[in-house]
Design an enzyme around this catalytic site. Structure first.
Site, PDB file in Angstrom:
ATOM      1  N   ASP A 225      -3.787  -0.540   0.341  1.00 50.17           N
ATOM      2  CA  ASP A 225      -2.545  -0.421  -0.122  1.00 50.17           C
ATOM      3  C   ASP A 225      -2.594  -0.151  -1.557  1.00 50.17           C
ATOM      4  O   ASP A 225      -3.640   0.051  -2.047  1.00 50.17           O
ATOM      5  CB  ASP A 225      -1.560  -1.887   0.117  1.00 50.17           C
ATOM      6  CG  ASP A 225      -0.008  -1.299   0.527  1.00 50.17           C
ATOM      7  OD1 ASP A 225       0.517  -1.121  -0.400  1.00 50.17           O
ATOM      8  OD2 ASP A 225       0.067  -1.263   1.753  1.00 50.17           O
ATOM      9  N   HIS A 278       2.683   3.694  -1.090  1.00 52.27           N
ATOM     10  CA  HIS A 278       1.725   2.501  -1.150  1.00 52.27           C
ATOM     11  C   HIS A 278       0.146   2.995  -1.390  1.00 52.27           C
ATOM     12  O   HIS A 278      -0.641   2.672  -0.649  1.00 52.27           O
ATOM     13  CB  HIS A 278       1.579   2.102   0.157  1.00 52.27           C
ATOM     14  CG  HIS A 278       3.120   1.116   0.563  1.00 52.27           C
ATOM     15  ND1 HIS A 278       3.352  -0.109   0.199  1.00 52.27           N
ATOM     16  CD2 HIS A 278       4.156   1.478   1.207  1.00 52.27           C
ATOM     17  CE1 HIS A 278       4.429  -0.479   0.372  1.00 52.27           C
ATOM     18  NE2 HIS A 278       5.061   0.314   0.970  1.00 52.27           N
ATOM     19  N   GLU A 349       8.554   3.745   3.141  1.00 48.43           N
ATOM     20  CA  GLU A 349       8.996   3.167   1.801  1.00 48.43           C
ATOM     21  C   GLU A 349       8.766   4.264   0.768  1.00 48.43           C
ATOM     22  O   GLU A 349       8.297   3.403  -0.498  1.00 48.43           O
ATOM     23  CB  GLU A 349       8.516   1.813   1.612  1.00 48.43           C
ATOM     24  CG  GLU A 349       9.007   0.669   2.537  1.00 48.43           C
ATOM     25  CD  GLU A 349       8.343  -0.770   2.065  1.00 48.43           C
ATOM     26  OE1 GLU A 349       9.318  -1.724   2.475  1.00 48.43           O
ATOM     27  OE2 GLU A 349       7.285  -1.053   1.639  1.00 48.43           O
TER      28      GLU A 349
END
Length: 603
Positions: A225, A278, A349
């Site tokens: 990540d 990410h 996201e």
């Protein structure tokens, strides 16, 4: 009348389980017990029609038998009616039946005979995992039949829970038994995150042990990540400069070790490289220009300017051509190590503000003022998906649902890409299946195992609150979520009671291929990973193996209670450090800790 109805329900339950103490998890789809008495086991040998030396099947049986012998398991949680009622009817037979039992008990079980139809079936999505198990009165063998080796492995893990100590140094099956079993869903998984915090190979093995015992068959491995890149890449060895330390990295041998350990237990490992969001650590070491906003303030305190939903920011630059060169090199190298046909490529996201830091993206928008962030996401899909497909004709991709359902989304995402749904529960499952996508259910409101443990971001003024601002209304520190965005904590009952195909048409329901319970690791490492997965993951395991309802369609949560409490003890006995979920009093006094006296309240 209510008393009679409740007693009748409990009596029916009692009659079905009174003969035995064992209560295997997940509950088999069909199980029937005989009445002729205990069957002793001697040193049980595996017999097959094929030479299986050094095979997955032989090794699995050796592990199972070693576990059976070494544990001398005694069930810790036995199903019984709510305490106010008389004890369950005993299974003590008449004198004549006892004599018959004694004679039959003289024939010990010495063999496990396994008949596998297709020895060569690979461990891939949709492989047949069904099995039957027969231990007949008077027979010296347990008969197992399975379409594939992978079904036979499930038979072994069931058998492990059926064989118990006789209290005198021996082992018994309490009664002859017939089981016919198969999973409801082909995809039954857990997700481990090694990007936020490192998890050792030893602890990954421990999770795989728990998964095998509960018949979960997919480890979704979220490798990296923004916070760290722990995976060695030959093409770009500099990427692990963003590991937390040289010790907290995975070599190629480590990755292969986990894949092999999982496969030996019938578990697929599906890797995830989360892209394009990410994505800071690792990538920025190759070339800072392929990462946008890595040096920005994440700006939760000024939300209109935020570049990430948590520290630290960073997203792959979608317009920079070099991004795709590096992505291809990393993806192809990892695809050569992970043997599964499936690969998870992220997609969640995206934060638009991040790309304000990218010259490539801002100039791209300036070239055509009609372009939107949806167009930007479509550019990613159009450029990246062909790279992801190129490694194999059998490659199937998984993405988080955001790429289709987020405010910033791609308008044309191929429907053969599997969507993992984590937001808005039934609503998003309905939207995705209605559009024809196959769906892995990971709804945060039911299945996020990290939720409900407070926040982790520091210098947080919200905690500086000395009095309750409104006693009549839950707030951040008083009856609220306390910094956990997805609170409250998801108990095993919350997981088990999830009817994730509710209100879907039959055609839509066929697109739901299973479920995965994620454990994001912002507050997880080797110390607590097993406590946070187990035994709650066992609730998911039964939900997707045999369901949460009985043959009449009634919720069977109350009957699952003793099964999961007992299974927690079984996990501990097998070296899986499962958390305490009740005072031991509840384990030893079935249903004494129930909230509702009426055992049909969940029907």
């Amino acid at each position: 009348m209510a008393y009679f109805r409740l007693y009748a329900v409990l009596l029916a339950v009692a009659s079905s389980v009174a003969a035995v103490k064992v209560n295997p998890l997940p509950a088999p789809r069909h199980i029937s017990w005989g009445h002729s008495g205990p069957k002793p086991l001697s040193d049980v040998s595996l017999r097959t029609e094929r030479d299986t030396d050094d095979s997955i099947l032989t090794n699995a049986w050796n592990r199972a038998w070693e576990t059976i012998v070494s544990l001398e398991w005694v069930p810790a949680g036995i199903e019984a009616p709510i305490p106010e009622f008389d004890e369950f009817p005993t299974s003590t037979p008449s004198a004549s039946a006892a004599a018959t039992r004694s004679k039959r008990a003289n024939v010990p079980i010495q063999f496990v005979d396994v008949d596998v139809e297709d020895w060569d079936a690979d461990l891939q999505h949709g492989v047949d995992e069904s099995y039957t198990l027969d231990a007949k009165a008077g027979s010296d063998a347990i008969d197992i039949t399975a379409k594939t080796v992978w079904g036979a492995l499930h038979a072994f893990t069931t058998l492990q829970q059926l064989v118990i100590s006789d209290g005198n140094g021996g082992l018994i099956l309490e009664q002859p038994v017939h089981i016919k079993d198969a999973p409801l869903y082909p995809y039954r998984g857990l997700m481990v995150d090694t990007g936020r915090n490192f998890i050792s190979v030893r602890k990954l093995h421990e999770q795989l042990d728990g998964m095998a015992l509960s018949k979960l068959n997919v480890l979704h491995w979220h490798l990296d990540d923004t916070q760290s890149w722990p995976v060695h890449i030959d093409a770009y060895p500099e990427m692990t400069k963003d590991a937390y330390s040289a010790r907290e990295t995975y070599s190629h041998d480590d990755l292969r070790n986990v894949v092999a350990y999982a496969r030996a237990r019938g578990i697929r490992v599906i890797p995830e490289i989360d892209m394009p969001a990410h994505s800071a650590s690792g990538w920025q070491q190759v070339d800072p220009d392929i990462v946008a906003c890595a040096n920005s303030w994440w700006s939760n305190d000024n939300w209109p300017l935020h570049t990430a939903v948590q520290p630290n920011p960073g997203q792959l630059d979608i317009i920079n051509p070099k991004t795709y060169e590096v992505v291809q090199d990393v993806y192809e190298e990892l695809s050569s190590i992970f043997t599964d046909d499936w690969f998870h490529v992220g997609g969640d996201e995206i934060q638009p503000n991040c790309y304000n830091f990218s010259t490539y993206v801002t100039e791209w928008f300036q070239e055509d003022p009609s372009r939107t962030y949806n167009d930007l996401m479509q550019h990613w899909v159009d450029k990246a998906v062909p790279i992801f497909r190129s490694v194999s004709d059998s490659r199937r991709l998984v993405m988080w649902e955001d790429v289709v359902l987020n405010t910033e989304h791609a308008d044309d995402v191929p429907t053969d890409i599997v969507m993992q749904s984590w937001n808005n529960g039934l609503e998003n499952i309905n939207k995705l299946t209605e559009r024809g996508y196959d769906v892995i259910v990971s709804s945060a409101d039911f299945m996020y195992l990290d939720c409900g443990r407070g926040g982790y971001v520091t210098n947080d003024d919200r905690y500086n609150e000395q009095t309750n601002p409104d006693p009549d209304t839950p707030s951040f520190n008083y009856g609220g979520i306390g910094g956990s965005w997805c609170g409250p904590y998801k108990t095993w009952q919350r997981i088990y009671n999830y009817d994730f195909t509710l209100n879907l048409t039959n055609a839509q329901a066929k697109h739901v291929i299973g479920a995965t319970a994620p454990l994001w690791s912002e507050q997880v490492d080797d110390v607590n990973i097993s406590n946070l997965f187990w035994p709650r993951a066992a609730a998911l395991a039964e939900l997707v193996w045999s369901g949460n309802r009985d043959a009449k369609g009634n919720k069977r949560t109350t009957l699952f209670t003793q099964r999961i409490l007992n299974f927690r003890e079984y996990l501990l006995a097998n070296g899986v450090m499962a958390a305490t979920v009740v005072p031991k009093y509840c384990l030893q006094h079935p249903h004494a800790c129930d909230l509702n006296y009426d055992q049909t309240v969940l029907h």
